[in-house]
Scaffold this motif. Sequence first.
Motif, short mmCIF file in Angstrom:
data_model
loop_
_atom_site.label_atom_id
_atom_site.label_comp_id
_atom_site.label_asym_id
_atom_site.label_seq_id
_atom_site.Cartn_x
_atom_site.Cartn_y
_atom_site.Cartn_z
N ASP A 114 0.83 -1.22 0.00
CA ASP A 114 0.00 0.00 0.00
C ASP A 114 0.86 1.26 0.00
O ASP A 114 0.38 2.34 -0.32
CB ASP A 114 -0.92 0.02 1.23
N THR A 115 2.12 1.12 0.38
CA THR A 115 3.02 2.27 0.44
C THR A 115 3.81 2.47 -0.85
O THR A 115 4.53 3.45 -0.98
CB THR A 115 4.02 2.13 1.60
N LYS A 116 3.69 1.54 -1.77
CA LYS A 116 4.50 1.55 -2.98
C LYS A 116 3.70 2.04 -4.19
O LYS A 116 2.51 1.80 -4.28
CB LYS A 116 5.04 0.14 -3.30
N PRO A 117 4.37 2.71 -5.13
CA PRO A 117 3.69 3.14 -6.36
C PRO A 117 3.35 1.94 -7.24
O PRO A 117 3.83 0.82 -7.01
CB PRO A 117 4.71 4.05 -7.04
N SER A 118 2.55 2.17 -8.27
CA SER A 118 2.08 1.07 -9.12
C SER A 118 3.21 0.34 -9.82
O SER A 118 3.11 -0.86 -10.09
CB SER A 118 1.07 1.59 -10.14
N TRP A 119 4.31 1.01 -10.13
CA TRP A 119 5.40 0.34 -10.83
C TRP A 119 6.27 -0.50 -9.90
O TRP A 119 7.17 -1.20 -10.34
CB TRP A 119 6.27 1.36 -11.58
N CYS A 120 5.98 -0.48 -8.61
CA CYS A 120 6.75 -1.25 -7.63
C CYS A 120 5.83 -2.19 -6.85
O CYS A 120 5.90 -2.30 -5.64
CB CYS A 120 7.48 -0.29 -6.69
N GLN A 121 4.96 -2.88 -7.56
CA GLN A 121 4.05 -3.84 -6.96
C GLN A 121 4.58 -5.25 -7.25
O GLN A 121 5.42 -5.44 -8.12
CB GLN A 121 2.65 -3.66 -7.54
N PRO A 122 4.08 -6.27 -6.54
CA PRO A 122 4.59 -7.64 -6.74
C PRO A 122 4.52 -8.11 -8.19
O PRO A 122 5.45 -8.73 -8.69
CB PRO A 122 3.70 -8.49 -5.85
N TRP A 123 3.45 -7.80 -8.87
CA TRP A 123 3.32 -8.28 -10.25
C TRP A 123 4.37 -7.65 -11.15
O TRP A 123 4.88 -8.29 -12.07
CB TRP A 123 1.90 -8.05 -10.79
N THR A 124 4.74 -6.39 -10.91
CA THR A 124 5.77 -5.77 -11.75
C THR A 124 7.15 -6.33 -11.44
O THR A 124 7.98 -6.47 -12.34
CB THR A 124 5.79 -4.23 -11.58
N ILE A 125 7.38 -6.69 -10.18
CA ILE A 125 8.65 -7.31 -9.81
C ILE A 125 8.78 -8.67 -10.47
O ILE A 125 9.84 -9.01 -11.02
CB ILE A 125 8.77 -7.39 -8.27
N VAL A 126 7.72 -9.45 -10.47
CA VAL A 126 7.74 -10.78 -11.09
C VAL A 126 7.91 -10.66 -12.60
O VAL A 126 8.74 -11.35 -13.20
CB VAL A 126 6.47 -11.57 -10.73
N VAL A 127 7.14 -9.79 -13.23
CA VAL A 127 7.23 -9.62 -14.69
C VAL A 127 8.63 -9.13 -15.10
O VAL A 127 9.20 -9.62 -16.08
CB VAL A 127 6.13 -8.65 -15.20
N THR A 128 9.18 -8.20 -14.35
CA THR A 128 10.52 -7.70 -14.66
C THR A 128 11.56 -8.81 -14.54
O THR A 128 12.43 -8.96 -15.41
CB THR A 128 10.88 -6.52 -13.74
N GLY A 129 11.48 -9.59 -13.49
CA GLY A 129 12.42 -10.69 -13.30
C GLY A 129 12.33 -11.72 -14.41
O GLY A 129 13.35 -12.17 -14.95
N LEU A 130 11.11 -12.11 -14.76
CA LEU A 130 10.93 -13.08 -15.84
C LEU A 130 11.42 -12.51 -17.17
O LEU A 130 12.03 -13.24 -17.97
CB LEU A 130 9.46 -13.49 -15.95
N SER A 131 11.19 -11.24 -17.40
CA SER A 131 11.64 -10.60 -18.64
C SER A 131 13.17 -10.58 -18.72
O SER A 131 13.73 -10.82 -19.80
CB SER A 131 11.11 -9.17 -18.73
N ILE A 132 13.82 -10.29 -17.61
CA ILE A 132 15.29 -10.26 -17.61
C ILE A 132 15.86 -11.64 -17.92
O ILE A 132 16.78 -11.78 -18.73
CB ILE A 132 15.82 -9.72 -16.26
N VAL A 133 15.30 -12.67 -17.30
CA VAL A 133 15.78 -14.04 -17.55
C VAL A 133 15.51 -14.43 -19.00
O VAL A 133 16.39 -14.98 -19.68
CB VAL A 133 15.12 -15.03 -16.57
N ALA A 134 14.32 -14.14 -19.50
CA ALA A 134 13.98 -14.48 -20.88
C ALA A 134 14.88 -13.74 -21.87
O ALA A 134 15.39 -14.33 -22.83
CB ALA A 134 12.51 -14.17 -21.16
N CYS A 135 15.12 -12.47 -21.65
CA CYS A 135 15.98 -11.68 -22.55
C CYS A 135 17.42 -12.17 -22.51
O CYS A 135 18.09 -12.20 -23.55
CB CYS A 135 15.91 -10.20 -22.20
N SER A 136 17.89 -12.56 -21.33
CA SER A 136 19.26 -13.06 -21.25
C SER A 136 19.41 -14.33 -22.08
O SER A 136 20.44 -14.54 -22.72
CB SER A 136 19.68 -13.30 -19.81
N TRP A 137 18.38 -15.17 -22.08
CA TRP A 137 18.46 -16.39 -22.88
C TRP A 137 18.30 -16.10 -24.38
O TRP A 137 19.06 -16.62 -25.20
CB TRP A 137 17.41 -17.39 -22.43
N VAL A 138 17.33 -15.26 -24.73
CA VAL A 138 17.08 -14.96 -26.14
C VAL A 138 18.27 -14.25 -26.78
O VAL A 138 18.66 -14.55 -27.91
CB VAL A 138 15.79 -14.11 -26.29
#
Length: 97
Positions: A17-41
């Motif tokens: 509740d104290t964090k902005p929309s870009w720092c929510q759990p779903w954005t952290i998960v999506v960012t992490g998955l994107s980094i791993v996917a991009c590193s492989w691609v």
Amino acid sequence: MEGYLDHLSLEYDSVWDTKPSWCQPWTIVVTGLSIVACSWVILHSVLVSSLAVALIAAWWYIFLYSYPKSYSEMIAERRARVADGFEDIYGKNKKTL
């Protein structure tokens, strides 16, 4: 008025509740998955992707588990101290007369 202020809580129940929309759990998960996917691609390297997975897993552990748990415990402790009359809602020790 004092009774109202003694039971007013200035803390949020959830750290999210104290964090902005870009720092929510779903954005952290999506960012992490994107980094791993991009590193492989981009690199097609098991070593680099494994390193990325390890770093992302540590990041997720800290920001998705440890930090919210610690925040919740801190809020529960603060509320107990206020309820016991040891502190006011601002975290200051009450003076006993």
